[in-house]
Motif scaffolding. Structure first.
Motif: not given
Length: 272
Positions: A137-156
């Motif tokens: 029930g607790i699955r680690p997240f993978e990471t990726a390269a940073g987003p470009s300007p204009g992209a949409q992201v989310g935050v917890v």
């Protein structure tokens, strides 16, 4: 493409303030259904003196902000043994509790306190847990390269006014990026340092940044995040080396922008 911000950013502290622009509201995750899929985000309690937010990127590794590992008043390093990660904490109860065994930050990072210390593209840290969290029930997240300007992201994130349960902001804009720092219209507040910033793509949810600071742009609060492209691979390599760079955080030199100084992105960072 690099985007010159071309506007003064007033850094107020090493965390953030709510943004009042037209963007998705914060969604409190107070039930198990609300938090499903986000259980690997947790609260980092730091020696009884405060807390930050962190996220699992491996069963025994938590990603957060480097400045969370320093005492804000004294500037001294916090003993990793005084830090506890509470995965998926809601209503004062976590799905898993783990002590921290070791911590590592970029060699270039130097904590100087206040808002100036937060304006660093090296404000990232990895914490090694004393015991891995192995739960379906607790699955680690993978990471990726940073987003470009204009992209949409989310935050917890957790914050001082919502310390007992995390909140999700499903959408906020990446306003600009320069020299490893992201300017985002995300709602974060005291306690949100180290919060994971997510991209949502065909490959699923990926962490692309961590919250480092709060700032003000054109009179509106914004969040400053650190792109993971450069610092994270080095941190992973060091953490996999037996005895490599642990037992204390690096205090190497870093160019810190003081009051009235300007960066090459046209931003002015000022101590609170």
């Amino acid at each position: 493409m690099r985007k010159a911000i071309g506007v003064a950013l007033l850094v107020l502290a090493a965390l953030s303030l709510p943004v009042r622009a037209d963007r998705h509201p914060l969604l409190p995750m107070v039930t198990g259904d609300d938090a499903r899929g986000w259980e690997a985000v947790g609260r980092l309690d730091i020696g009884g003196r405060g807390f930050c937010t962190g996220a699992l990127i491996a069963p025994d590794l938590v990603l957060t902000a480097a400045h969370c590992l320093y005492d804000r008043d004294t500037g001294e390093e916090v003993d990793p043994a005084e830090i506890e990660f509470k995965a998926g904490m809601r209503g004062g109860r976590a799905l898993a509790y783990r002590a921290v065994r070791r911590a590592v930050a970029p060699e270039a990072y130097a904590f100087v306190g206040g808002g100036s210390g937060a304006a660093s593209p090296d404000d990232v840290a990895l914490l090694e847990l004393a015991q891995p969290i192995r739960s379906a029930g607790i699955r680690p997240f993978e990471t990726a390269a940073g987003p470009s300007p204009g992209a949409q992201v989310g935050v917890v994130s957790y914050a001082h006014d919502r310390a007992e349960a995390p909140s999700l902001q499903e959408t906020c804009d990446v306003i600009g990026q320069e020299n490893g720092l992201l300017v985002m219209g995300c709602d974060v507040d005291y306690g949100s340092s180290g919060s994971p910033v997510f991209s949502f793509g065909e490959d699923g949810v990926r962490i692309v940044s961590v919250i480092s600071a709060k700032a003000e742009m054109d009179g509106e609060p914004v969040a400053i995040g650190v792109a993971l492209d450069r610092p994270l691979p080095d941190l992973r390599a060091r953490i996999e080396t037996p005895g490599g760079a642990f037992g204390g955080l690096s205090t190497g030199q870093v160019r810190v922008v003081g009051a009235g100084q300007r960066t090459d992105i046209g931003a002015r960072f000022v101590r609170p």
